[in-house]
Design a protein around this motif. Structure first.
Motif, PDB file in Angstrom:
ATOM      1  N   ALA A  38     -24.656 -44.197  68.643  1.00 29.77           N
ATOM      2  CA  ALA A  38     -25.017 -44.236  70.100  1.00 29.77           C
ATOM      3  C   ALA A  38     -23.717 -44.349  70.689  1.00 29.77           C
ATOM      4  CB  ALA A  38     -26.090 -45.657  70.182  1.00 29.77           C
ATOM      5  N   ASN A  39     -23.718 -43.732  71.834  1.00 31.34           N
ATOM      6  CA  ASN A  39     -22.470 -43.606  72.328  1.00 31.34           C
ATOM      7  C   ASN A  39     -22.476 -43.919  73.843  1.00 31.34           C
ATOM      8  OD1 ASN A  39     -23.671 -41.378  73.347  1.00 31.34           O
ATOM      9  ND2 ASN A  39     -22.047 -39.869  73.000  1.00 31.34           N
ATOM     10  N   ASP A  43     -21.485 -49.020  74.075  1.00 32.80           N
ATOM     11  CA  ASP A  43     -21.361 -48.920  72.736  1.00 32.80           C
ATOM     12  C   ASP A  43     -19.978 -48.580  72.296  1.00 32.80           C
ATOM     13  OD1 ASP A  43     -24.281 -49.119  72.093  1.00 32.80           O
ATOM     14  OD2 ASP A  43     -24.386 -47.058  73.057  1.00 32.80           O
ATOM     15  N   PHE A  44     -19.180 -47.891  72.970  1.00 30.11           N
ATOM     16  CA  PHE A  44     -17.891 -47.478  72.800  1.00 30.11           C
ATOM     17  C   PHE A  44     -17.055 -47.653  73.984  1.00 30.11           C
ATOM     18  CE2 PHE A  44     -20.097 -45.048  69.305  1.00 30.11           C
ATOM     19  CZ  PHE A  44     -19.005 -44.995  68.270  1.00 30.11           C
ATOM     20  N   ASP A  45     -15.661 -47.945  73.489  1.00 31.62           N
ATOM     21  CA  ASP A  45     -14.684 -48.205  74.626  1.00 31.62           C
ATOM     22  C   ASP A  45     -14.494 -46.883  75.034  1.00 31.62           C
ATOM     23  OD1 ASP A  45     -12.516 -49.967  75.976  1.00 31.62           O
ATOM     24  OD2 ASP A  45     -11.408 -48.102  75.325  1.00 31.62           O
ATOM     25  N   PRO A  46     -14.218 -46.462  76.610  1.00 28.62           N
ATOM     26  CA  PRO A  46     -14.272 -44.992  76.995  1.00 28.62           C
ATOM     27  C   PRO A  46     -12.973 -44.487  76.543  1.00 28.62           C
ATOM     28  CG  PRO A  46     -14.462 -46.476  78.759  1.00 28.62           C
ATOM     29  CD  PRO A  46     -14.540 -47.488  77.562  1.00 28.62           C
ATOM     30  N   ILE A  47     -11.723 -45.204  76.525  1.00 29.26           N
ATOM     31  CA  ILE A  47     -10.498 -44.730  76.194  1.00 29.26           C
ATOM     32  C   ILE A  47     -10.146 -44.695  74.617  1.00 29.26           C
ATOM     33  CG2 ILE A  47      -7.869 -45.274  76.558  1.00 29.26           C
ATOM     34  CD1 ILE A  47      -8.854 -46.391  79.288  1.00 29.26           C
ATOM     35  N   SER A  48     -10.369 -45.900  73.892  1.00 29.48           N
ATOM     36  CA  SER A  48     -10.111 -45.764  72.394  1.00 29.48           C
ATOM     37  C   SER A  48     -11.011 -45.356  71.742  1.00 29.48           C
ATOM     38  CB  SER A  48      -9.757 -47.403  71.996  1.00 29.48           C
ATOM     39  OG  SER A  48     -10.895 -48.080  72.236  1.00 29.48           O
ATOM     40  N   HIS A  49     -12.255 -45.218  72.223  1.00 29.76           N
ATOM     41  CA  HIS A  49     -13.444 -44.619  71.298  1.00 29.76           C
ATOM     42  C   HIS A  49     -13.679 -45.429  70.213  1.00 29.76           C
ATOM     43  CE1 HIS A  49     -14.023 -40.956  73.987  1.00 29.76           C
ATOM     44  NE2 HIS A  49     -12.527 -40.884  73.571  1.00 29.76           N
ATOM     45  N   SER A  85     -30.018 -46.716  74.264  1.00 35.60           N
ATOM     46  CA  SER A  85     -28.633 -45.904  74.235  1.00 35.60           C
ATOM     47  C   SER A  85     -28.912 -44.451  73.838  1.00 35.60           C
ATOM     48  CB  SER A  85     -27.681 -46.420  73.458  1.00 35.60           C
ATOM     49  OG  SER A  85     -26.336 -45.833  73.659  1.00 35.60           O
ATOM     50  N   GLN A  86     -28.065 -43.592  74.087  1.00 29.45           N
ATOM     51  CA  GLN A  86     -28.170 -42.226  73.816  1.00 29.45           C
ATOM     52  C   GLN A  86     -27.370 -41.615  72.488  1.00 29.45           C
ATOM     53  OE1 GLN A  86     -27.375 -39.686  77.283  1.00 29.45           O
ATOM     54  NE2 GLN A  86     -24.989 -39.658  76.571  1.00 29.45           N
TER      55      GLN A  86
END
Ligand SMILES: [Fe+2]
Length: 382
Positions: A38-39, A43-49, A85-86
């Motif tokens: 799920a992103n 869920d995820f940091d937008p810079i470091s992923h 989330s998606q």
């Protein structure tokens, strides 16, 4: 079952989803596997992923309770703990191997003298993303590539190699000089022929990629030789499968002892990666010590090793080419065997410089190129 568009439905048995592909391919995806893909912004940091949570934050009995299509390729998932989330179906299908991932470097393709297509690349053109991509495609497919027209001042190799990754310094230095010299610490530093070998199997980890850069060459011989280790290992499996199997199973000790370093490392002569592809050959006559196994096993080992060496010096598998000033060879030291023909050191000066980088350098460059069109490796993240 709640069937939605995009060929996806809740799997009530597992609490995950069932994803379908045409016409009869499907897979059940575990709810935790889905949650980790799920992103959304939580869920995820937008810079470091990198993920913004710990795995242990999730309940063991997490389930998907609802799915909603939220775009052509996106699906909204609502989980039993209330998290919404998606997931991007295209990303999921790439990870499953259902769709080609343009970011993934090409798979290796074994070659012999007959099938080898040696390509040369002009260093001056490599700022062009298409030229760099062609070079990297050739490197990943063949395990090596040759560049011409590089600068030939002393130590230029540091700059050249850093285009592809970070230098791996060893006890021979950041760069090593391959030229005849008195009291050599390695047979490479003489004018003798060098049989096909892989470098430094005694080092932990074994250096991934080797560069050889020609600054000057005034001698007639000293041709550079290359053999595809993947090809000779595949051939051994066809000719003598029980011997090849022993070479995959027996762990050999490799040892170097010089004035300033004693190095030991272990591994089989033929090693596969996690996908089953033959990826790593360790073949170096001068530094290997097989354990004292039973005579039957060792008979198979010695016979298989002899066959590998014979193939590695045969015209069926070994290509050769001259080094001239400005030639730069980049080769996968896990896959390719290299060597050289003899030359007469009294004829003139032959000066190569060499160095190592890790495998992940060109791999990263390929992925950056696929994502951003970036052709240089200059990022040093804080
Ligand atoms: Fe070498």
């Amino acid at each position: 079952m709640a069937t939605l568009q995009n060929n996806i439905e809740i799997d009530h048995e597992t609490g995950g989803i069932c994803l379908f592909d045409k016409p009869d391919k499907s897979i059940k995806l575990h709810p935790l596997w889905l949650r980790e893909r799920a992103n959304g912004p939580n869920d995820f940091d937008p810079i470091s992923h990198q993920r913004l949570y710990e795995h242990s934050d999730f309940p063991d009995d997490l389930r998907v309770t609802k799915i909603n299509a939220s775009g052509l390729d996106a699906v909204n998932l609502i989980f039993s703990d209330g998290h919404e989330s998606q997931i991007i179906l295209g990303d999921v299908k790439k990870e499953l191997g259902w769709q080609k991932n343009p970011e993934s470097p090409p798979l290796p393709k074994s070659w012999t003298t007959r099938t080898n297509e040696k390509q040369e690349f002009d260093w001056e053109t490599l700022d062009d993303p298409q030229a760099m991509k062609a070079l990297l495609n050739s490197y990943f497919k063949n395990g090596y590539c040759v560049m011409q027209n590089t600068p030939t001042h002393k130590d230029a190799l540091k700059m050249l190699a850093r285009r592809f990754g970070y230098l791996r310094e060893t006890n021979f230095g950041e760069l090593f000089n391959v030229e005849t010299k008195p009291d050599p610490t390695d047979i490479a530093y003489t004018d003798a022929a060098l049989a096909s070998h892989t470098d430094n199997p005694y080092r932990d980890p074994v250096p991934g990629i080797q560069f050889l850069h020609c600054l000057r060459n005034e001698v007639a011989g000293g041709l550079s030789t290359l053999v595809d280790g993947m090809a000779i290992a595949e051939q051994l499996h066809r000719d003598a499968p029980n011997e090849a199997q022993v070479l995959e199973e027996v762990i050999v000790r490799f040892r170097y002892e010089g004035p300033s370093a004693i190095l030991e490392h272990y591994g089989p002569l033929i090693e596969r990666d996690h996908t089953g592809l033959i990826r790593h050959i360790r073949l170096s006559s001068r530094v290997d010590y097989v354990p004292a196994l039973d005579p039957e096993t060792l008979a198979l080992f010695y016979s298989g090793r002899r066959r590998l060496h014979q193939m590695a010096s045969s015209t069926e598998f070994q290509i050769n080419f001259p080094f001239r000033a400005g030639t730069l060879l980049m080769m996968d030291n896990y896959r390719l065997l290299h060597g050289r023909t003899a030359f007469n050191g009294k004829q003139g000066h032959r000066h190569l410089q060499g160095c190592y980088i890790d495998h992940d350098g060109p791999d990263c460059l390929y992925r950056l190129l696929a994502r951003d069109g970036q052709t240089t490796w200059v990022i040093r993240e804080e």
